[in-house]
Design a protein around this motif. Structure first.
Motif, PDB file in Angstrom:
ATOM      1  N   MET A   1       0.823  -1.209   0.000  1.00  0.00           N
ATOM      2  CA  MET A   1       0.000   0.000   0.000  1.00  0.00           C
ATOM      3  C   MET A   1       0.855   1.256   0.000  1.00  0.00           C
ATOM      4  SD  MET A   1      -2.993  -1.110   2.687  1.00  0.00           S
ATOM      5  CE  MET A   1      -4.216  -2.354   2.278  1.00  0.00           C
ATOM      6  N   ARG A   2       1.905   1.263   0.820  1.00  0.00           N
ATOM      7  CA  ARG A   2       2.761   2.442   0.882  1.00  0.00           C
ATOM      8  C   ARG A   2       3.599   2.606  -0.377  1.00  0.00           C
ATOM      9  NH1 ARG A   2       3.133   1.069   6.492  1.00  0.00           N
ATOM     10  NH2 ARG A   2       5.065  -0.114   6.171  1.00  0.00           N
ATOM     11  N   SER A   3       3.959   1.490  -1.017  1.00  0.00           N
ATOM     12  CA  SER A   3       4.807   1.572  -2.209  1.00  0.00           C
ATOM     13  C   SER A   3       4.100   2.247  -3.379  1.00  0.00           C
ATOM     14  CB  SER A   3       5.272   0.171  -2.626  1.00  0.00           C
ATOM     15  OG  SER A   3       4.222  -0.579  -3.210  1.00  0.00           O
ATOM     16  N   VAL A   4       2.749   2.167  -3.403  1.00  0.00           N
ATOM     17  CA  VAL A   4       1.988   2.810  -4.480  1.00  0.00           C
ATOM     18  C   VAL A   4       1.262   4.061  -3.978  1.00  0.00           C
ATOM     19  CG1 VAL A   4       1.674   0.667  -5.780  1.00  0.00           C
ATOM     20  CG2 VAL A   4      -0.033   1.316  -4.068  1.00  0.00           C
ATOM     21  N   LYS A   5       1.595   4.469  -2.750  1.00  0.00           N
ATOM     22  CA  LYS A   5       0.934   5.606  -2.101  1.00  0.00           C
ATOM     23  C   LYS A   5      -0.591   5.438  -2.117  1.00  0.00           C
ATOM     24  CE  LYS A   5       4.423   9.229  -2.387  1.00  0.00           C
ATOM     25  NZ  LYS A   5       4.708  10.627  -2.788  1.00  0.00           N
ATOM     26  N   GLY A   6      -1.005   4.237  -1.747  1.00  0.00           N
ATOM     27  CA  GLY A   6      -2.431   3.941  -1.741  1.00  0.00           C
ATOM     28  C   GLY A   6      -2.991   3.781  -0.342  1.00  0.00           C
ATOM     29  N   GLU A   7      -2.353   4.431   0.641  1.00  0.00           N
ATOM     30  CA  GLU A   7      -2.798   4.294   2.028  1.00  0.00           C
ATOM     31  C   GLU A   7      -4.261   4.677   2.217  1.00  0.00           C
ATOM     32  OE1 GLU A   7      -0.062   5.790   0.967  1.00  0.00           O
ATOM     33  OE2 GLU A   7       1.602   5.665   2.402  1.00  0.00           O
ATOM     34  N   LYS A   8      -4.695   5.696   1.476  1.00  0.00           N
ATOM     35  CA  LYS A   8      -6.075   6.178   1.625  1.00  0.00           C
ATOM     36  C   LYS A   8      -7.100   5.186   1.067  1.00  0.00           C
ATOM     37  CE  LYS A   8      -4.892  11.109   1.558  1.00  0.00           C
ATOM     38  NZ  LYS A   8      -5.102  12.407   0.882  1.00  0.00           N
ATOM     39  N   LEU A   9      -6.633   4.218   0.295  1.00  0.00           N
ATOM     40  CA  LEU A   9      -7.535   3.235  -0.303  1.00  0.00           C
ATOM     41  C   LEU A   9      -7.749   2.024   0.594  1.00  0.00           C
ATOM     42  CD1 LEU A   9      -6.110   3.273  -3.951  1.00  0.00           C
ATOM     43  CD2 LEU A   9      -8.024   4.589  -3.030  1.00  0.00           C
ATOM     44  N   SER A  10      -7.039   1.983   1.705  1.00  0.00           N
ATOM     45  CA  SER A  10      -7.174   0.864   2.644  1.00  0.00           C
ATOM     46  C   SER A  10      -8.435   1.030   3.489  1.00  0.00           C
ATOM     47  CB  SER A  10      -5.954   0.798   3.552  1.00  0.00           C
ATOM     48  OG  SER A  10      -6.087  -0.225   4.507  1.00  0.00           O
ATOM     49  N   LEU A  11      -8.999  -0.091   3.919  1.00  0.00           N
ATOM     50  CA  LEU A  11     -10.187  -0.042   4.769  1.00  0.00           C
ATOM     51  C   LEU A  11      -9.907   0.682   6.078  1.00  0.00           C
ATOM     52  CD1 LEU A  11     -11.626  -3.662   4.348  1.00  0.00           C
ATOM     53  CD2 LEU A  11     -12.694  -1.541   3.592  1.00  0.00           C
ATOM     54  N   VAL A  12      -8.710   0.493   6.610  1.00  0.00           N
ATOM     55  CA  VAL A  12      -8.280   1.156   7.841  1.00  0.00           C
ATOM     56  C   VAL A  12      -6.889   1.730   7.617  1.00  0.00           C
ATOM     57  CG1 VAL A  12      -9.645  -0.288   9.387  1.00  0.00           C
ATOM     58  CG2 VAL A  12      -7.341  -1.000   8.758  1.00  0.00           C
ATOM     59  N   ARG A  13      -6.459   2.598   8.514  1.00  0.00           N
ATOM     60  CA  ARG A  13      -5.123   3.167   8.404  1.00  0.00           C
ATOM     61  C   ARG A  13      -4.086   2.050   8.330  1.00  0.00           C
ATOM     62  NH1 ARG A  13      -4.337   7.424  13.137  1.00  0.00           N
ATOM     63  NH2 ARG A  13      -2.178   6.774  12.669  1.00  0.00           N
ATOM     64  N   VAL A  14      -3.082   2.248   7.470  1.00  0.00           N
ATOM     65  CA  VAL A  14      -2.118   1.186   7.209  1.00  0.00           C
ATOM     66  C   VAL A  14      -1.380   0.772   8.479  1.00  0.00           C
ATOM     67  CG1 VAL A  14      -0.014   0.604   5.957  1.00  0.00           C
ATOM     68  CG2 VAL A  14      -1.825   1.864   4.816  1.00  0.00           C
ATOM     69  N   ASP A  15      -0.978   1.750   9.309  1.00  0.00           N
ATOM     70  CA  ASP A  15      -0.248   1.379  10.524  1.00  0.00           C
ATOM     71  C   ASP A  15      -1.124   0.569  11.468  1.00  0.00           C
ATOM     72  OD1 ASP A  15      -1.874   3.560  10.990  1.00  0.00           O
ATOM     73  OD2 ASP A  15      -0.480   4.543  12.377  1.00  0.00           O
ATOM     74  N   ARG A  16      -2.387   0.925  11.577  1.00  0.00           N
ATOM     75  CA  ARG A  16      -3.306   0.159  12.420  1.00  0.00           C
ATOM     76  C   ARG A  16      -3.616  -1.201  11.804  1.00  0.00           C
ATOM     77  NH1 ARG A  16      -7.792   4.808  14.085  1.00  0.00           N
ATOM     78  NH2 ARG A  16      -6.370   6.081  15.392  1.00  0.00           N
ATOM     79  N   LEU A  17      -3.698  -1.233  10.475  1.00  0.00           N
ATOM     80  CA  LEU A  17      -3.993  -2.496   9.786  1.00  0.00           C
ATOM     81  C   LEU A  17      -2.922  -3.529  10.091  1.00  0.00           C
ATOM     82  CD1 LEU A  17      -5.176  -2.937   6.160  1.00  0.00           C
ATOM     83  CD2 LEU A  17      -3.010  -3.970   6.811  1.00  0.00           C
ATOM     84  N   THR A  18      -1.659  -3.127   9.925  1.00  0.00           N
ATOM     85  CA  THR A  18      -0.559  -4.055  10.179  1.00  0.00           C
ATOM     86  C   THR A  18      -0.553  -4.521  11.628  1.00  0.00           C
ATOM     87  OG1 THR A  18       0.770  -2.984   8.451  1.00  0.00           O
ATOM     88  CG2 THR A  18       1.939  -4.358  10.054  1.00  0.00           C
TER      89      THR A  18
END
Length: 279
Positions: A104-121
Motif C-alpha cells: 500500500m505504501r509503495s503505491v501511495k495507496g494508504e487512503k484506499l485501505s479499509l483502515v489506516r495502514v499502521d493500524r492495519l498491520t
C-alpha cells in the motif's frame, strides 16, 4: 525395528513416525531456512525475518519428529515436533501481513485501505501473536489423557483466530486492489515496483496457509482417535507440502523491492518539497 511405546500408560502417537519422511522435510526446510535468512541479510528486508524464523521452526519440528521414530514413549520429541510444526505458519503470517502494508505504501495507496495502514498491520500482527501464543500454550497439555482435550481445544481456538484473521486479511487486500484499479496512482505505474506480483503472491500463500489451518481444525475436532491424527500421510499432504510451497512462492516473489519503492517515494517527496521551497 521401532515399536509404538506408551508414556506412563498413555500413547502419545497413534503410529510410529516415519524417519525418512521427517528427514526429507527437515532437509527441505533447512534449505528454505538458509535461503530466506540469506534473502533477509542481502536485501535488508527485516520485516521478512519472522518468515525466516518460521522456516527454522519447521526445520526443528521435523528434526524432532525424525528423532521420535525410536522414541515414541519419550515426551520431549513429541512436544518439540508438535509445537514447532504447529506454530511455524503463524510466523509466516506475520511477514505476510506486514507485506500488505508495504504494498500500500509503495503505491501511495494508504487512503484506499479499509483502515489506516499502521493500524492495519498492527491489528493483523496482534491477532497472529494471539494465535501463536494460544497454539504454543497447548503443547504442554497434549501428553496427558486428562488434559489432552483442553490442549486440542486450545489448538482449535488458536487456529480459528488464524483463519478469521486470514479471511479479513484477504478481504482487505481484495478491496484495496479493487479501489486501486478504480483510483490509480502515479506510483502504481512504476515498472520497477512489483506490487501486483507481490499482491498475487500474498493471495497464493495466504490460500495455502488457510487450507492448512482448516485441515488442522478438522484434525483436532475429530479428536485423538480420528483419521487424520491416526494416519501420518495426512500431515505431510495437508501441512508439510503446503508450507513448503509457501516458502518457495514467497522466495520467488520476494517482496524486498517494495521497500525500495517506498524509499524512492519518500525521496521524491523530499525533492518536491525542496523545489516548492525554492519557488
Amino acid at each position: 525395528m521401532a515399536v509404538l511405546e506408551s508414556h506412563n500408560g498413555y500413547y502419545l502417537w497413534k503410529y510410529v513416525p516415519s524417519v525418512a519422511a521427517a528427514g526429507i522435510f527437515a532437509a527441505l526446510f533447512a534449505i528454505a531456512m538458509f535461503a530466506h535468512f540469506w534473502r533477509v541479510y542481502t536485501t535488508k528486508s527485516k520485516f521478512c525475518l519472522a518468515f525466516a524464523i518460521g522456516c527454522f521452526f519447521e526445520f526443528v519440528g521435523y528434526c524432532a519428529r525424525a528423532s521420535a521414530h525410536n522414541k515414541t514413549g519419550k515426551l520431549m520429541p513429541y512436544i518439540f515436533q508438535n509445537f514447532f510444526i504447529l506454530v511455524a505458519p503463524a510466523l509466516f503470517a506475520a511477514s505476510i501481513y506486514m507485506t500488505l502494508g508495504r504494498i500500500m505504501r509503495s503505491v501511495k495507496g494508504e487512503k484506499l485501505s479499509l483502515v489506516r495502514v499502521d493500524r492495519l498491520t498492527k491489528t493483523f500482527v496482534i491477532g497472529d501473536i494471539m494465535s501463536f501464543l494460544i497454539q504454543g500454550g497447548s503443547a504442554g497439555l497434549m501428553f496427558l489423557s486428562s488434559t489432552v482435550d483442553i490442549g486440542q481445544a486450545m489448538v482449535v481456538g488458536g487456529l480459528f483466530i488464524q483463519i478469521i484473521m486470514f479471511g479479513l486479511f484477504a478481504l482487505t487486500a481484495v478491496i484495496f486492489q479493487m479501489r486501486l484499479n478504480r483510483h490509480t496512482t502515479t506510483e502504481s505505474f512504476n515498472p520497477e515496483n512489483p506490487w501486483r506480483e507481490s499482491l498475487h503472491m500474498l493471495y497464493g500463500v495466504s490460500g495455502l496457509i488457510m487450507i492448512r489451518s482448516i485441515f488442522r481444525v478438522v484434525e483436532y475436532l475429530m479428536g485423538n482417535d480420528g483419521y487424520p491424527l491416526s494416519h501420518e500421510w495426512t500431515l505431510y499432504i495437508f501441512d508439510s507440502v503446503l508450507m513448503l510451497l509457501v516458502t518457495v512462492i514467497f522466495y520467488i516473489r520476494y517482496p524486498s523491492k517494495l521497500q525500495q519503492a517506498i524509499g524512492a517515494n519518500e525521496n521524491n517527496g523530499m525533492i518536491s518539497r525542496s523545489d516548492d521551497g525554492k519557488l
